[in-house]
Design a protein around this motif. Structure first.
Motif, PDB file in Angstrom:
ATOM      1  N   MET A   1    -109.175   9.081  29.371  1.00 16.90           N
ATOM      2  CA  MET A   1    -108.912   9.006  30.183  1.00 16.90           C
ATOM      3  C   MET A   1    -107.823   8.190  30.948  1.00 16.90           C
ATOM      4  O   MET A   1    -107.641   8.469  31.626  1.00 16.90           O
ATOM      5  CB  MET A   1    -110.048   8.153  31.080  1.00 16.90           C
ATOM      6  N   VAL A   2    -107.417   7.669  29.550  1.00 21.88           N
ATOM      7  CA  VAL A   2    -106.204   7.010  29.756  1.00 21.88           C
ATOM      8  C   VAL A   2    -104.778   7.453  29.940  1.00 21.88           C
ATOM      9  O   VAL A   2    -103.994   7.353  30.432  1.00 21.88           O
ATOM     10  CB  VAL A   2    -106.399   5.199  29.167  1.00 21.88           C
ATOM     11  N   ARG A   3    -105.045   8.456  28.514  1.00 19.09           N
ATOM     12  CA  ARG A   3    -104.292   9.441  28.165  1.00 19.09           C
ATOM     13  C   ARG A   3    -104.216  10.968  28.627  1.00 19.09           C
ATOM     14  O   ARG A   3    -104.062  11.310  27.368  1.00 19.09           O
ATOM     15  CB  ARG A   3    -103.857   9.201  26.707  1.00 19.09           C
ATOM     16  N   HIS A   4    -104.361  11.052  29.615  1.00 26.49           N
ATOM     17  CA  HIS A   4    -104.859  12.841  29.963  1.00 26.49           C
ATOM     18  C   HIS A   4    -104.908  13.234  29.585  1.00 26.49           C
ATOM     19  O   HIS A   4    -104.460  14.215  28.832  1.00 26.49           O
ATOM     20  CB  HIS A   4    -105.613  12.159  31.256  1.00 26.49           C
ATOM     21  N   GLU A   5    -103.059  13.067  30.420  1.00 25.48           N
ATOM     22  CA  GLU A   5    -102.036  14.110  29.479  1.00 25.48           C
ATOM     23  C   GLU A   5    -101.835  14.243  28.455  1.00 25.48           C
ATOM     24  O   GLU A   5    -101.366  15.721  28.308  1.00 25.48           O
ATOM     25  CB  GLU A   5    -100.580  13.852  30.145  1.00 25.48           C
ATOM     26  N   THR A   6    -101.653  13.518  27.927  1.00 28.44           N
ATOM     27  CA  THR A   6    -101.609  13.817  26.121  1.00 28.44           C
ATOM     28  C   THR A   6    -102.779  14.813  25.393  1.00 28.44           C
ATOM     29  O   THR A   6    -102.661  15.419  25.117  1.00 28.44           O
ATOM     30  CB  THR A   6    -101.043  12.070  25.477  1.00 28.44           C
ATOM     31  N   PHE A   7    -104.040  13.874  25.936  1.00 31.89           N
ATOM     32  CA  PHE A   7    -104.695  14.611  25.043  1.00 31.89           C
ATOM     33  C   PHE A   7    -105.557  15.439  25.909  1.00 31.89           C
ATOM     34  O   PHE A   7    -106.260  16.661  25.032  1.00 31.89           O
ATOM     35  CB  PHE A   7    -106.091  13.330  24.962  1.00 31.89           C
ATOM     36  N   LEU A   8    -105.376  15.856  27.225  1.00 32.68           N
ATOM     37  CA  LEU A   8    -106.918  17.079  27.917  1.00 32.68           C
ATOM     38  C   LEU A   8    -106.075  18.055  28.500  1.00 32.68           C
ATOM     39  O   LEU A   8    -105.264  18.862  28.507  1.00 32.68           O
ATOM     40  CB  LEU A   8    -107.335  16.427  28.834  1.00 32.68           C
ATOM     41  N   GLN A   9    -104.621  17.573  28.982  1.00 32.88           N
ATOM     42  CA  GLN A   9    -103.703  18.068  30.196  1.00 32.88           C
ATOM     43  C   GLN A   9    -102.486  19.433  29.013  1.00 32.88           C
ATOM     44  O   GLN A   9    -102.172  20.304  29.597  1.00 32.88           O
ATOM     45  CB  GLN A   9    -102.605  17.662  30.749  1.00 32.88           C
ATOM     46  N   GLN A  10    -102.155  18.465  28.388  1.00 31.87           N
ATOM     47  CA  GLN A  10    -100.441  19.316  27.503  1.00 31.87           C
ATOM     48  C   GLN A  10    -101.248  20.294  26.411  1.00 31.87           C
ATOM     49  O   GLN A  10    -101.036  21.166  26.523  1.00 31.87           O
ATOM     50  CB  GLN A  10     -99.803  18.666  27.293  1.00 31.87           C
ATOM     51  N   PRO A  11    -102.509  20.128  25.200  1.00 29.33           N
ATOM     52  CA  PRO A  11    -102.259  20.840  24.324  1.00 29.33           C
ATOM     53  C   PRO A  11    -104.106  21.375  25.398  1.00 29.33           C
ATOM     54  O   PRO A  11    -103.913  22.917  24.495  1.00 29.33           O
ATOM     55  CB  PRO A  11    -102.946  19.469  23.533  1.00 29.33           C
TER      56      PRO A  11
END
Length: 112
Positions: free
Chosen positions: A76-86
């Motif tokens: 959740m803290v790094r949503h963009e890195t872990f969920l959104q982009q890949p």
């Protein structure tokens, strides 16, 4: 801890008894970020299949118990890195978190 989903069955049963669709996602033990990536693949599967299982795609929460709570907080803290982009999972897919007995030292992973 001879069960690879140590706390998940009891947590899932409790949530299900309250009317929640509960899915336990497994992950490899090991070094960061591999275990987070495994959990994210599980979240992607849920994103693609939750409606088929009778879940409400507009009312999703990410939960985790113990190490799973820590992993959920990292996601959740790094949503963009872990969920959104890949995985192309939009930020509004997960409405919140339910974290149980985790370790929440988020500072070291955020530096990377």
């Amino acid at each position: 801890k001879n069960n690879r989903f140590y706390g998940a069955p009891s947590v899932c049963r409790t949530m299900a008894s309250a009317g929640c669709l509960s899915i336990a996602v497994g992950y490899r033990l090991g070094e960061y970020p591999r275990f987070v990536e495994d959990a994210c693949l599980g979240i992607r599967w849920i994103y693609d299949n939750v409606s088929k299982l009778g879940g409400d795609k507009q009312n999703m929460f990410l939960a985790g118990h113990s190490a799973g709570g820590h992993i959920a907080s990292l996601i959740m803290v790094r949503h963009e890195t872990f969920l959104q982009q890949p995985h192309s999972i939009p930020p509004d897919f997960l409405r919140g978190m339910i974290l149980l007995s985790g370790v929440y030292d988020l500072f070291e992973p955020m530096k990377q």
